[in-house]
Design an enzyme around this catalytic site. Structure first.
Site, PDB file in Angstrom:
ATOM      1  N   GLU A  57       0.839  -1.210   0.000  1.00  6.48           N
ATOM      2  CA  GLU A  57       0.000   0.000   0.000  1.00  6.48           C
ATOM      3  C   GLU A  57       0.872   1.256   0.000  1.00  6.48           C
ATOM      4  OE1 GLU A  57      -2.916  -0.480  -0.818  1.00  6.48           O
ATOM      5  OE2 GLU A  57      -3.138  -2.586  -0.264  1.00  6.48           O
TER       6      GLU A  57
ATOM      7  N   GLU B 214      -0.178  -0.551  -9.928  1.00 10.26           N
ATOM      8  CA  GLU B 214       0.203  -1.830  -9.333  1.00 10.26           C
ATOM      9  C   GLU B 214       1.708  -2.077  -9.506  1.00 10.26           C
ATOM     10  OE1 GLU B 214      -1.318  -4.637  -6.827  1.00 10.26           O
ATOM     11  OE2 GLU B 214      -2.243  -2.830  -7.618  1.00 10.26           O
TER      12      GLU B 214
HETATM   13 ZN    ZN Z   1      -2.335  -2.958  -5.109  1.00  8.36          ZN
END
Ligand code: ZN
Length: 499
Positions: free
Chosen positions: A264, A293
């Site tokens: 995160e 990502e």
């Molecule tokens: Zn993620």
């Protein structure tokens, strides 16, 4: 009106839309972190009002007029302004091209879908959920048609999350990745090296929090513009001006919380690195989910699971948890950090097999949208694919097709981003290493500043200017390929498991 005046009026609207969206997002964060148990009804009403406001602002006819004016004056706009207008047009179309009746039905269906899924999952009974899922696919196709993507509905869904990507591009990348991945997993799982499950137990939440705070600060997260709290499902929301990350703690799985938090933090560092003055426009927004990502995965995996990272942090980890780590050797700890064990459940998967979970979902989504797989045949198709890729067959649909929430709310085309992110991360990573051969030595000294600065300059500063494929090519000079990811996985895991 001059083009400048039109453009600046557009910015005023985009700012307002952004502020409304950010308030809605803050309410969403609060709902998952702080909301008292019996206050959910009021929050649902507050959310509905915010959604209405957001929809009104995004679909304001004046925005349409301004965009029309600017379309006539493209030559007068700077390259940056053209990016802003291009993306504002896309957002405006999405906000206005769907009939109000369809939007209402979609909202209702999302809630119906969620509850049908939760019930079916609890009972491990796919049949009850199948009609809802079939309707979600029909509605997704309908939505694609409204937006002008009627001939390529699955591409429309992919583009929602990853602009510029298509099923054909992903199919080519994933097929090549799968060819390298399946034998690698077999090689590792047949190894006699097995990480122990019970080496790390009894880690207090306070200690874990203290340690992850130290780690994430060291990686460069700015806690004066963000915070971390606890929620059931970890996430990162907000934007660079105010990042809200969450994590969860299990006393016997300290690494799960630590790596979840580093993940995160990777998202948070990206958001904090986006140009602050432009958060309301495409110049200050993320390129797409795949690139997002790639940032979280790079910090979590290439950095966080490296020897160098643990050279620096292991003594600190032991200092924070002297009793819990006294019987654990350095090798055992490093093996626990890099544990590989195929599982049927995506969210519990290790770094290698995670990609197979995604490829499986992508192949199935593609068939569902092409009409070559009927919803009724989904459990069988899922189980066959799980056996072929992971060497495991679900005992029931809860361990198979019912495990993920995504499709219940109509989120198709979302899964591929995770695996694309892994590919982008590996490709950027190896390129960064050519630019900074001493990077690992710096990590071992606890210095992560060069990598963050490099990502800020090359990835974050670009905002949404380029799509993922273009951005990767611009930075590394090569087309996006699965080979760097395969190389990274082999270099990281073969020496540990198959030396
Ligand atoms: Zn993620």
């Amino acid at each position: 009106m001059s083009t400048d005046t039109v453009y600046s009026e557009l910015l005023t609207h985009l700012n307002r839309i952004h502020r409304i969206d950010s308030v809605a997002s803050l309410l969403g964060w609060d709902e998952q972190v702080n909301l008292p148990a019996d206050s959910a009804d009021l929050r649902a009403e507050q959310n509905a009002v915010m959604a209405e406001l957001a929809h009104e602002a995004a679909g304001n006819p004046r925005v349409g007029e301004l965009l029309k004016e600017l379309a006539k004056a493209t030559v007068e706009l700077s390259a940056d302004q053209q990016v802003v207008v291009r993306e504002a047009r896309k957002d405006y179309d999405r906000a206005t091209k769907l009939p109000a009746e369809f939007v209402r039905e979609k909202a209702t269906q999302a809630s119906v879908g969620y509850h049908a899924w939760a019930k079916a999952r609890a009972a491990a009974d796919f049949a009850g959920y199948a009609p809802v899922l079939a309707k979600n696919i029909t509605m997704a196709k309908q939505e694609a048609t409204y937006l002008g993507w009627g001939d390529r509905p699955y591409d429309y869904m992919i583009d929602l999350h990853d602009p510029g990507m298509s099923a054909a591009v992903i199919d080519k990348l994933f097929s090549e990745l799968k060819v390298g991945l399946v034998p690698l997993v077999q090689q590792i799982t047949s190894s006699c090296v097995k990480p122990r499950n019970d080496v790390l137990v009894g880690f207090s939440v306070e200690g874990q929090l203290k340690f992850l705070r130290e780690v994430t600060e060291k990686l460069g997260f700015n806690y004066r513009r963000g915070r971390i709290d606890v929620s059931l499902h970890p996430f990162c929301s907000g934007n660079g001006a105010d990042i809200r990350m969450t994590t969860r703690f299990k006393e016997d799985e300290p690494l799960s919380s630590l790596f979840g938090s580093i993940h995160e933090t990777g998202h948070g560092l990206y958001e904090q690195g986006l140009p602050q003055a432009h958060h309301a426009t495409a110049l200050g927004r993320a390129a797409g989910m795949g690139v997002h990502e790639s940032q979280s995965r790079m910090w979590e995996n290439q950095v966080g699971r490296s020897r160098a990272f643990w050279q620096y942090f292991e003594p600190r980890f032991r200092e924070t948890f002297p009793a819990q780590t006294s019987g654990v050797s350095s090798d055992e700890l490093y093996l626990a950090v890099n544990k590989v064990a195929p599982t049927l459940i995506r969210v519990e998967a290790d770094e290698i097999t995670y990609n197979l979970h995604i490829i499986l979902r992508f192949e199935i989504e593609q068939q569902l949208f092409a009409g070559t797989l009927a919803v009724a045949d989904l459990p069988r198709a899922w189980n066959d694919a799980a056996q072929a890729m992971l060497g495991l067959t679900p005992a029931n649909d809860r361990e198979g097709v019912l495990q993920d929430v995504h499709w219940s709310g109509g989120a198709f085309g979302y899964f591929p981003s995770y695996c694309l992110g892994n590919m982008i991360a590996a490709q950027l990573w190896y390129f960064a290493l050519t630019q900074r051969p001493t990077l690992m030595d710096e990590f071992a000294r606890g210095d992560f500043t060069w990598l963050l600065k490099w990502l800020q300059t090359n990835v974050h500063a670009e905002g949404k200017r380029y799509d993922a494929l273009t951005l990767t090519k611009r930075i590394t000079g090569e087309e996006l390929s699965p080979q760097p990811l395969l190389r990274y996985l082999r270099e990281r895991y073969l020496p540990l498991y198959c030396a």
